[in-house]
Write an enzyme that holds these catalytic residues in place. Structure first.
Site, short mmCIF file in Angstrom:
data_model
loop_
_atom_site.label_atom_id
_atom_site.label_comp_id
_atom_site.label_asym_id
_atom_site.label_seq_id
_atom_site.Cartn_x
_atom_site.Cartn_y
_atom_site.Cartn_z
N CYS A 270 0.82 -1.22 0.00
CA CYS A 270 0.00 0.00 0.00
C CYS A 270 0.85 1.27 0.00
O CYS A 270 0.64 2.17 -0.82
CB CYS A 270 -0.97 -0.02 1.18
SG CYS A 270 -0.22 0.17 2.82
N HIS A 318 -2.50 1.47 6.83
CA HIS A 318 -2.89 1.34 5.42
C HIS A 318 -3.11 2.72 4.83
O HIS A 318 -3.53 3.66 5.51
CB HIS A 318 -4.17 0.51 5.29
CG HIS A 318 -4.47 0.12 3.87
ND1 HIS A 318 -3.81 -0.90 3.23
CD2 HIS A 318 -5.33 0.64 2.95
CE1 HIS A 318 -4.27 -1.01 1.99
NE2 HIS A 318 -5.18 -0.07 1.79
N HIS A 330 -5.97 1.93 -4.13
CA HIS A 330 -5.04 1.39 -3.14
C HIS A 330 -4.62 -0.03 -3.51
O HIS A 330 -5.23 -0.66 -4.37
CB HIS A 330 -5.65 1.43 -1.73
CG HIS A 330 -6.75 0.43 -1.50
ND1 HIS A 330 -6.94 -0.21 -0.31
CD2 HIS A 330 -7.76 -0.02 -2.32
CE1 HIS A 330 -7.98 -1.01 -0.38
NE2 HIS A 330 -8.50 -0.91 -1.58
#
Length: 355
Positions: A270, A318, A330
């Protein structure tokens, strides 16, 4: 005596019967506890499997960001160590040249009938002894004293560089051990997630959004086509050309696989996707989510604009890049490629504007 022996025989016979019964009961209990369903682990529903898998993936991502941070620090320590070692080598070469010059001077003095005590000290094989006697060296003739002083300073600088190198080597060794620990944690979490997912059928995995290989590839291709079709509309809403360039890069990577520790160009985790997207836009970002959130100006959820970095979970583990309309791009996790997803998919933790 005979009666007594007879009673003992009946007792033994009774014990045998009770033992046989006990064994039979134990066998039944064993069958129930281990081969049957009485004490077996309850069968998890697909939804329960997904919940456990999601938790394992989130824990793996926390460990991945720690791995990324340790890797970044290890690489920095490695560079510093190499720089120190190169500088120490250059200084040593200069020291050797200076000592050779002093040696030539000493040879000339010896031919003239004696060796100056200052030169004896400078040419000593023992630097500590040399440094201890530095004051004596400085009382020598001005030309010789200046040469000796330069050698003394070079010795000190080399020792300083060697000391700094030892510190950096210890730091590098510690970071490498940390990398191994985080890598073991990540692989353990991902392995447990794969094992859980193997309990589900391909249809169940597809229904839960985890998918088998073929459905996932199909979804990735569709997402990439749909995303690129919408790209012009999104970039036109970006606040500036750098944010637009980062969004364009992220769109171009739709469907790319998630690989922990990867920063592109063909696979990402990520934070690796975000770093690569903004690198393409000419902006250097830190490697980890918990550093990226402090790389720009914090903005609220209501202030979000395309190009902003959006972060999730309380540990800031994240990150995605906002593209408007409550959506982001993402790199979710190993079972899902780079894709467009709603912000509501995960617990929102904050946002940062870096362009």
């Amino acid at each position: 005596m005979a009666a007594h022996r007879k009673r003992r025989q009946r007792s033994v016979s009774g014990n045998k019967a009770r033992t046989a019964a006990t064994i039979a009961l134990a066998g039944a209990a064993t069958a129930t506890g281990f081969d049957g369903t009485g004490h077996a682990e309850p069968q998890l529903t697909p939804a329960q499997v997904k919940a456990k898998v999601d938790k394992l993936y989130q824990e793996a991502e926390v460990a991945t960001e720690k791995y990324n941070g340790a890797k970044e620090k290890a690489e920095a320590a490695e560079k510093r160590l190499a720089t120190l070692q190169d500088e120490a080598a250059r200084r040593t070469q200069k020291l050797n040249s200076a000592r050779d010059a002093l040696g030539s001077m000493a040879a000339a003095q010896y031919r003239d009938g004696g060796l100056d005590p200052a030169l004896q000290l400078a040419l000593s094989a023992d630097p500590d002894r040399y440094l201890d006697g530095a004051e004596f060296a400085e009382r020598a003739g001005s030309h010789q004293a200046s040469s000796v002083a330069r050698v003394r300073e070079q010795l000190r600088e080399i020792e300083r560089l060697r000391g700094a190198s030892h510190i950096e080597l210890a730091s590098l060794t510690s970071r490498q051990a940390e990398l191994k620990r985080h890598k073991k944690t990540i692989n353990g979490k991902l392995g447990a997630a794969r094992q859980l997912m193997s309990r589900l059928t391909a249809q169940e995995r597809a229904r839960l959004g985890s998918g088998g290989d073929a459905p996932r590839a199909s979804r990735s291709s569709t997402a990439a086509r749909d995303g690129l079709a919408a790209l012009g509309s999104v970039t036109s809403q970006a606040p500036n050309s750098r944010a637009a360039a980062a969004i364009s890069y992220a769109y171009s990577k739709l469907g790319s696989p998630y690989v922990w520790g990867a920063t592109g160009p063909d696979a990402f985790d990520c934070s690796g996707l975000i770093q690569a997207a903004y690198r393409a836009a000419g902006i250097s970002l830190p490697r980890t989510t918990y550093a990226q959130i402090d790389a720009g100006r914090r903005v609220s959820h209501s202030e979000l604009r395309p190009g902003d970095l959006v972060f999730f979970y309380s540990g800031i583990s994240h990150v995605g890049i906002y593209i408007g309309n409550g959506q982001m791009i993402h790199a979710p996790r190993p079972s899902a490629p780079v894709r467009v997803a709603p912000l509501s998919e995960m617990p929102f933790a904050g946002a940062t504007r870096v362009a």
